[in-house]
Design a protein around this motif. Structure first.
Motif, PDB file in Angstrom:
ATOM      1  N   ASP A  61       0.867  -1.175   0.000  1.00 23.51           N
ATOM      2  CA  ASP A  61       0.000   0.000   0.000  1.00 23.51           C
ATOM      3  C   ASP A  61       0.907   1.230   0.000  1.00 23.51           C
ATOM      4  O   ASP A  61       1.936   1.261   0.674  1.00 23.51           O
ATOM      5  CB  ASP A  61      -0.872  -0.049   1.267  1.00 23.51           C
ATOM      6  CG  ASP A  61      -1.602   1.225   1.504  1.00 23.51           C
ATOM      7  OD1 ASP A  61      -1.110   2.047   2.307  1.00 23.51           O
ATOM      8  OD2 ASP A  61      -2.663   1.417   0.889  1.00 23.51           O
TER       9      ASP A  61
ATOM     10  N   GLY B 299      -3.587   2.809  -5.473  1.00 17.72           N
ATOM     11  CA  GLY B 299      -3.117   2.829  -4.095  1.00 17.72           C
ATOM     12  C   GLY B 299      -2.013   1.843  -3.770  1.00 17.72           C
ATOM     13  O   GLY B 299      -1.607   1.711  -2.619  1.00 17.72           O
ATOM     14  N   VAL B 300      -1.478   1.157  -4.798  1.00 13.33           N
ATOM     15  CA  VAL B 300      -0.454   0.128  -4.583  1.00 13.33           C
ATOM     16  C   VAL B 300       0.810   0.499  -5.367  1.00 13.33           C
ATOM     17  O   VAL B 300       0.738   0.936  -6.515  1.00 13.33           O
ATOM     18  CB  VAL B 300      -0.973  -1.256  -5.046  1.00 13.33           C
ATOM     19  CG1 VAL B 300       0.099  -2.319  -4.919  1.00 13.33           C
ATOM     20  CG2 VAL B 300      -2.206  -1.643  -4.254  1.00 13.33           C
TER      21      VAL B 300
END
Length: 71
Positions: free
Chosen positions: A22, A63-64
């Motif tokens: 993340d 988001g990664v």
């Protein structure tokens, strides 16, 4: 004549270890490990190619962290 500055060494850290994390977690880990600057970029972002010692770059999608590199 002024002395030539000696830059601080970069953290002994493998950028590949951030891939899949993340983005928020990756940034916290990078700062905890000693990176001065952490830059988050979207895929395909246009960036300058200068190498900045102590900077870690993250390419983040959904988001990664998808890619990570020094400089």
């Amino acid at each position: 004549m002024a002395p030539i500055p000696t830059p601080a060494p970069e953290p002994d850290d493998a950028p590949g270890g951030y891939v899949g994390l993340d983005a928020g977690t990756a940034e916290r880990q990078a700062r905890d490990r000693g990176w001065n600057t952490v830059r988050t970029l979207p895929p395909g972002a246009i960036i300058t190619m200068e190498y900045l010692r102590g900077r870690l770059n993250f390419e983040v999608a959904d988001g990664v962290v998808r890619r990570c590199w020094k400089g």
